[in-house]
Design an enzyme around this catalytic site. Structure first.
Site, PDB file in Angstrom:
ATOM      1  N   GLU A 129       9.010 -24.940 -37.791  1.00 43.74           N
ATOM      2  CA  GLU A 129       9.763 -25.291 -36.587  1.00 43.74           C
ATOM      3  C   GLU A 129      10.881 -24.318 -36.262  1.00 43.74           C
ATOM      4  O   GLU A 129      11.314 -24.216 -35.120  1.00 43.74           O
ATOM      5  CB  GLU A 129      10.319 -26.719 -36.731  1.00 43.74           C
ATOM      6  CG  GLU A 129       9.152 -27.689 -36.752  1.00 43.74           C
ATOM      7  CD  GLU A 129       9.517 -29.115 -37.082  1.00 43.74           C
ATOM      8  OE1 GLU A 129       9.909 -29.823 -36.167  1.00 43.74           O
ATOM      9  OE2 GLU A 129       9.385 -29.513 -38.251  1.00 43.74           O
ATOM     10  N   GLY A 169      10.478 -25.159 -45.364  1.00 47.99           N
ATOM     11  CA  GLY A 169       9.488 -25.197 -44.281  1.00 47.99           C
ATOM     12  C   GLY A 169       9.760 -24.143 -43.225  1.00 47.99           C
ATOM     13  O   GLY A 169      10.901 -23.752 -43.006  1.00 47.99           O
ATOM     14  N   GLN A 192       3.403 -18.556 -37.933  1.00 50.13           N
ATOM     15  CA  GLN A 192       4.253 -19.716 -37.654  1.00 50.13           C
ATOM     16  C   GLN A 192       5.543 -19.291 -36.954  1.00 50.13           C
ATOM     17  O   GLN A 192       5.960 -19.914 -35.990  1.00 50.13           O
ATOM     18  CB  GLN A 192       4.602 -20.441 -38.959  1.00 50.13           C
ATOM     19  CG  GLN A 192       3.468 -21.285 -39.501  1.00 50.13           C
ATOM     20  CD  GLN A 192       3.214 -22.491 -38.618  1.00 50.13           C
ATOM     21  OE1 GLN A 192       4.044 -23.378 -38.479  1.00 50.13           O
ATOM     22  NE2 GLN A 192       2.083 -22.511 -37.971  1.00 50.13           N
ATOM     23  N   ASN A 197       3.038 -17.186 -47.985  1.00 53.27           N
ATOM     24  CA  ASN A 197       1.952 -16.355 -47.486  1.00 53.27           C
ATOM     25  C   ASN A 197       2.455 -15.638 -46.238  1.00 53.27           C
ATOM     26  O   ASN A 197       2.616 -16.253 -45.183  1.00 53.27           O
ATOM     27  CB  ASN A 197       0.732 -17.234 -47.159  1.00 53.27           C
ATOM     28  CG  ASN A 197      -0.432 -16.430 -46.601  1.00 53.27           C
ATOM     29  OD1 ASN A 197      -0.241 -15.393 -45.962  1.00 53.27           O
ATOM     30  ND2 ASN A 197      -1.638 -16.912 -46.845  1.00 53.27           N
ATOM     31  N   PRO A 198       2.741 -14.351 -46.337  1.00 51.59           N
ATOM     32  CA  PRO A 198       3.366 -13.654 -45.216  1.00 51.59           C
ATOM     33  C   PRO A 198       2.510 -13.655 -43.947  1.00 51.59           C
ATOM     34  O   PRO A 198       3.043 -13.606 -42.843  1.00 51.59           O
ATOM     35  CB  PRO A 198       3.546 -12.215 -45.719  1.00 51.59           C
ATOM     36  CG  PRO A 198       2.934 -12.144 -47.057  1.00 51.59           C
ATOM     37  CD  PRO A 198       2.561 -13.520 -47.524  1.00 51.59           C
ATOM     38  N   THR A 249       0.276 -16.132 -42.826  1.00 49.85           N
ATOM     39  CA  THR A 249       0.353 -17.400 -42.096  1.00 49.85           C
ATOM     40  C   THR A 249       1.799 -17.670 -41.670  1.00 49.85           C
ATOM     41  O   THR A 249       2.038 -18.243 -40.605  1.00 49.85           O
ATOM     42  CB  THR A 249      -0.175 -18.568 -42.961  1.00 49.85           C
ATOM     43  OG1 THR A 249       0.515 -18.590 -44.202  1.00 49.85           O
ATOM     44  CG2 THR A 249      -1.657 -18.417 -43.232  1.00 49.85           C
ATOM     45  N   GLY A 253      -0.439 -29.663 -33.555  1.00 50.81           N
ATOM     46  CA  GLY A 253       0.187 -30.980 -33.649  1.00 50.81           C
ATOM     47  C   GLY A 253       1.566 -30.980 -33.000  1.00 50.81           C
ATOM     48  O   GLY A 253       1.788 -31.651 -32.014  1.00 50.81           O
TER      49      GLY A 253
END
Ligand SMILES: Cc1cc2nc3c(=O)[nH]c(=O)nc-3n(C[C@H](O)[C@H](O)[C@H](O)COP(=O)(O)OP(=O)(O)OC[C@H]3O[C@@H](n4cnc5c(N)ncnc54)[C@H](O)[C@@H]3O)c2cc1C
Ligand code: SF4
Lengths: 777, 328
Positions: A744, A741, A678, A671-672, A674, A281
């Site tokens: 980003e 979060g 990111q 969750n290390p 995922t 996305g």
């Protein structure tokens, strides 16, 4: 934008300003996050485990269905024709040849499209989703080069594609403004972001700069960027009477349903938008013209429609990041203490959208400078509306700010990490708010040690390995904690001890479904396989944007609220015969498939037992969290210390990244596995930002000239070395789960770390991205 | 993409017979032609699939190699004789495109692939003399980072994008072609042409002529050869500049040299002038740089590609120095 809208935005801004003052002064306990989420104390449960993605097996076996893979009976395929001028009118549209082509069912243009209201532009209302507010195929106006002017529906995609190429348009051109310099010459206007002016001033920064012992005053430039998610934008739509069903690739299903309902003049619940999987996305999978055109064309033709954008179509229809020209001026004393920090500049937008690339965002809370001047000016071009793209503002803003910090360190003869540590603020430099959790200095120390920073030569161009000049650089990355209003969640518990959490959230490949299943299971005290996390459907509760890295917090707070309602209800129906009798919601926790008293786990009863005794097969509750006032009470930001080693070929100038480390301060990591993906994904995108990404926007015609993955360069595997990521895992006491979060932040600081490494390697300072070899010859 | 007929050619004579039909084109791996058809830049009405033609790679009587035009790029790059006798060719091929594309692409198709100029691809949106003769060239004042610095004309500044062809230009290869009018062989150097005022014509092939084979002469010097490609990312990018070179040094003197450049012109650029200045000289950087300067003295850069002159100069010298170093 119109004056009335400007005034409305300004008024909203003033209201927010007043409210912010009150919230800032309120006691902690009145504010959401005032009491730490009890889950923060659970150190050995599901949260924090490297659980593999629950959607992984579906994806590797090809069983995950994406928007373009759904079909309806009688479905036809759409293909678009695009305008080839930047501004003017379509005076004639010859569709006869297209209509006569094999397989063609209908050709829709502004002449025969159903009448629609214009899209509600993003941020104009709580659920507005439009990338701009331009009417969609309603009149003969052309607003940008690439605007869709016709859609062909045919029995096969190939037939549609062919027929679309037969549509002939004649135009009356009007002189467009497509050059940044030309627009600048006509004057700039102040930028507004979320109703607030992109302007901050404290003290007299220019005077402090002039008086400073050491000064840096530079201009940095970043180009346009386009979205390039692997999955092409697509919508498969069908009308069932007055109800519209949309299989979308979306990061905002509820917003999309509401906005499309408004356009068609129907009720919100008459539009059902689902999006179980999204192939990337990054801010691009919002509401653009393709969903609207597909729905309108389906109505016109009386047939379900699938409209998949071609890669070129994504470049023509879906906005990207706008260009920026930024001035950063720093004034410091010989000890490196900043007295003046100026970050100003200009970005381009359109008359029809509301997002000036807010590049000053990262600077607001970055450094303890007494005198600050931050400002974003805008110019308006005749182009496709620009939009959010991974860390809008921070990605390109940190490039300028953190390059300038490196230049200042050089001017001071000081280690760039030391310079940053000396300017770590105690509280938010502009708002004066306390930080909710800021441990950047630890991240610097941990990162520097692991990366081997001490091996860096402070002298540029000092290290050569054969043809290659080798250098190291660093920079700070940062991204704010956001939580937007509108969250809500529903929890259903069955007498078999299974739970379902329903929320209109999104899985775009980040691992949301996996991490949130872990969180819900932990909160409820259930095994992972007893919890279903349902999302990606506009009929579920909540208005949750998967953007601004806020989904984790928004879902987290919504589930906390629903869980609290659930516990209250469970205690009520448990009655006096339960070991839990007499306990209040704050005294119990979910454990071993039921509730127990916090400090006396023996006082426990299973969910199954509570429900059966009450004669209920299941129990469903729904709740909304309080409004996100925490961000007005604390200054809430994630940080990262980014380290890069780069090799620049002395013969050809080719820059290649050889090592990279990100050391993150992002709250608790849910969750290390995922999370690491990111972080790495963001860093890779930052490498593209630094070295190669650039939309070739032809300023003569306003046309994007590299609308393809072969000509628009993103990093390939060989461009990406192994990326090391570490984090401190320090929970933020004021956020749900202690998390902030992480989607980003990886792209922030990365480009500056690379540019600074390039300088260290070569002695050449590149201030305009991308850093291509010709700039290093 | 416009509708078209498709037929697989049984053999060479079948292919050239079928190609007589108006609007027909040969189809190799389709990695370039099909893309251009999707963009409606090419609109053939019939495709003659020639991937069933000879694809063998074998030694010729004189000790050279003959490569069937249907051989896949990967097969050529991996062939042991090519890797040992013509390493520059093998390296040039693997420097291009991606593994998947090289697996599909044929030798014939690689030779005849068309320019990547963005305005050429943008049918309907931009002006391009190559696509629509006489229309004008939007690249000259537009994006021209990848465009020509040598041999261009006011009507077209595009470059030939192939890596493989740069090596072939250096190797004095020949191309066997055939049509219903008979077979002939032409030197590789005469296959591609400069744009002049006919930029719509890329090659000197006659209409309907099929490439049947590529012929590599026996060339001992090619054993000491290499290919270097300079590009904007590590892989999967076209050349800004590329250099194919072979060098023979005896007793401190260069007895022979082959040098060709990619990314500089409408055709793979054989650097004859530089070669002449290098032969008989000692293998020293100054010699190489002077030769490069001479070759590039006629360069006419565009606003977006001025850097190519210096980049070409440095890359030529670096490649030749590297080859000289291997023989020192
Ligand atoms: C994304 C991308 C990146 C690429 N990057 C590179 C790169 O970095 N370097 C590079 O060198 N190349 C690159 N290429 C180009 C690639 O090498 C060519 O597409 C390929 O070699 C063409 O071969 P083909 O067999 O697929 O040709 P086709 O597409 O089938 O045909 C190309 C042309 O040759 C004609 N033709 C085919 N066979 C014959 C024959 N036997 N006789 C006469 N005419 C014939 C066709 O009619 C057509 O005009 C890239 C391509 C893509 C799509
Ligand atoms: S350079 Fe050649 S191919 Fe490119 S636009 Fe000009 S004429 Fe066309």
């Amino acid at each position: 934008m119109s004056i009335a809208k400007d005034a409305k935005q300004a008024a909203q801004g003033a209201m927010q300003g007043m409210m912010a003052k009150a919230v800032a002064l309120a006691p902690d306990s009145w504010v959401p996050g005032g009491k730490p989420d009890p889950l923060i104390q659970h150190r050995h449960g599901h949260v924090g485990q490297p659980v593999s993605r629950i959607d992984g097996p579906l994806k590797v076996t090809g069983n995950a269905r994406f928007a373009a893979e759904f079909s309806f009976e009688g479905m036809v395929y759409g293909a678009l024709s695009y305008a080839t001028i930047a501004r003017g009118r379509v005076t004639a549209l010859d569709t006869a040849e297209a209509e006569a082509a094999p397989g063609v069912v209908a050709v829709m243009t502004h002449l025969n499209a159903p009448r629609l209201n214009p899209p509600p532009v993003f941020m104009s209302a709580a659920k507005a989703a439009g990338g701009d507010d331009l009417p969609v195929m309603q009149d003969d106006r052309v607003h940008w080069n690439g605007q869709p002017i016709a859609v062909v529906l045919a029995e096969t995609q190939e037939q549609a594609d062919h027929a679309a190429s037969l549509v002939r348009a004649t135009y009356a051109q009007e002189p467009p403004i497509t050059s940044f310099a030309q627009a600048m010459a006509q004057g700039t206007a102040p930028g507004l972001f979320m109703g607030q002016p992109l302007h901050n001033a404290s003290g007299d920064a220019e005077a402090a700069l002039a008086a400073a012992e050491v000064r840096i005053d530079r201009t940095y430039r970043t180009p346009r960027h386009n979205h390039n998610a692997i999955e092409l934008h697509a919508a498969t739509v069908a009308w069932d009477g007055d109800t519209l069903r949309i299989h979308d690739a979306s990061q905002l299903v509820a917003h999309t349903a509401w906005s499309i309902a408004r356009m068609f003049g129907i009720e919100e619940n008459q539009v059902v938008v689902t999006s179980p999987f999204v192939g990337g996305g990054f801010g691009g999978k919002c509401l653009w013209q393709h969903q609207i055109i597909a729905a309108a064309a389906a109505k016109l033709a009386g047939r379900p429609v699938r409209l998949v954008l071609s890669r070129e179509g994504v470049y023509r229809l879906v906005g990207g990041r706008s260009l920026t020209e930024q001035r950063v001026a720093l004034g410091a004393n010989r000890e490196g203490q900043l007295a003046a920090l100026i970050h100003t500049g200009t970005t381009a937008k359109t008359r029809h959208n509301v997002l000036p690339e807010p590049f000053i965002m990262p600077t607001r809370s970055a450094y303890a400078a007494e005198n600050l001047l931050l400002d974003v000016q805008t110019v308006e071009l005749d182009m496709l509306a620009n939009t959010f793209m991974r860390a809008p503002g921070e990605s390109v803003g940190t490039f300028a700010l953190e390059s300038a910090m490196d230049e200042l360190a050089e001017a001071l003869g000081m280690d760039p990490i030391e310079l940053r540590l000396r300017n770590e603020p105690e509280k938010d430099p502009l708002s004066g708010l306390p930080f909710s959790s800021r441990h950047l200095s630890e991240s610097w120390r941990a990162g520097a040690e692991r990366f081997g920073w001490h091996l860096r030569s402070p002298r540029p161009a000092a290290h050569r390995d054969g043809e290659w000049l080798v250098g190291m650089g660093c920079a700070t990355g940062t991204y704010p904690y956001y939580r937007m209003p509108g969250g809500a969640a529903r929890i259903t518990l069955t007498d078999e001890g299974r739970a379902a959490v329903d929320i209109a959230a999104h899985e775009m490949g980040m691992g949301t479904a996996t991490a949130q299943t872990q969180v819900a299971a932990e909160r409820l005290g259930l095994p992972l396989d007893a919890v279903a996390f349902n999302y990606g459907d506009s009929t579920l509760p909540g208005v949750v944007l998967a953007g601004g890295s806020q989904q984790t917090a928004s879902i987290g707070a919504s589930v906390i609220a629903a869980h609290r309602a659930l516990v209250r209800e469970l205690l009520r129906i448990a009655g006096n015969d339960s070991p839990l009798a007499g306990l209040g919601p704050d005294e119990v926790a979910g454990r071993d498939g039921g509730l127990c008293k916090h400090d006396a786990p023996d006082r426990q009863e299973s969910y199954a037992s509570i429900l059966r005794r009450a004669g209920q097969k299941s129990l469903t509750v729904e709740a909304r969290p309080p409004d996100p006032l925490e961000t007005m009470h604390w200054s809430m930001h994630s940080h990262a210390a980014m380290f890069c080693e780069v090799r620049v070929n002395a013969v050809t100038g080719e820059p290649r990244i050889s090592r990279f480390l990100g050391s993150f301060d992002c709250g608790r990591i849910l969750n290390p596995k995922t999370a690491a993906s990111q972080f790495r994904g963001g860093i890779i995108m930052g490498m593209g930002l630094a070295l190669m990404e650039e939309t070739q926007f032809d300023e003569r015609s306003g046309r994007v000239m590299n609308p393809s993955l072969s000509e628009y360069h993103v990093p390939v595997h060989m461009d990406v070395p192994e990326i090391d990521v570490i984090w401190n895992d320090i929970a933020d006491p004021h956020t749900p789960m202690g998390a902030r979060g992480i989607g980003e932040i990886g792209i922030t600081g990365t480009a500056a770390a690379i540019a600074n490494a390039v300088y260290n390697a070569t002695g050449k300072r590149v201030r305009d991205l991308p850093i291509t070899l010709d700039k290093l010859l | 993409m416009s509708p078209f007929r498709y037929a697989r050619a049984a053999d060479v004579s079948d292919a050239v017979r079928q190609a007589q039909a108006a609007g027909s084109r040969f189809l190799g791996g389709g990695t370039n032609l099909v893309d251009l058809m999707r963009e409606t830049v090419e609109r053939p009405t019939a495709l003659v699939d020639v991937t069933g033609m000879p694809a063998d790679i074998g030694e010729s009587a004189d000790g050279g190699l003959v490569i069937g035009a249907a051989a896949r790029n990967t097969a050529v790059a991996e062939h042991p004789l090519i890797r040992t006798r013509y390493p520059m060719l093998s390296r040039a091929i693997v420097a291009g495109a991606s593994a998947q594309i090289r697996n599909m692409a044929t030798v014939g198709g690689n030779l005849l692939q068309r320019t990547r100029c963005a305005y050429f691809y943008d049918n309907g949106g931009s002006r391009c003399n190559k696509r629509q003769p006489g229309e004008g060239c939007d690249a000259i004042d537009g994006f021209n980072r990848y465009h020509a610095i040598l041999g261009a004309s006011p009507s077209c500044v595009a470059v030939h994008p192939s890596d493989m062809c740069v090596a072939l230009a250096a190797l004095d290869a020949a191309v066997n072609v055939e049509s219903v009018h008979g077979a002939r062989s032409l030197p590789f150097a005469e296959l591609h042409r400069l744009p002049g005022d006919l930029p719509q014509i890329d090659t000197c092939l006659e209409p309907g002529e099929l490439i049947t084979a590529l012929v590599l002469p026996p060339l001992p010097i090619a054993r000491h050869s290499t290919y270097r490609k300079v590009r904007d990312r590590s892989s999967y990018a076209f050349a800004l500049i590329s250099v194919a070179a072979a060098l023979d040094v005896q007793d401190g003197i260069i007895t022979d040299v082959r040098l060709a450049l990619g990314g500089v012109a409408h055709k793979p650029w054989r650097a004859h002038e530089a070669e002449a200045l290098i032969r008989g000289k000692p293998p020293e950087p100054a010699v190489f740089l002077a030769a490069a300067d001479a070759e590039l003295s006629a360069a006419q850069p565009l606003p977006g590609n001025r850097f190519k002159i210096e980049l070409a100069r440095r890359t030529i010298a670096a490649v030749l120095s590297e080859l000289a170093g291997e023989q020192a």
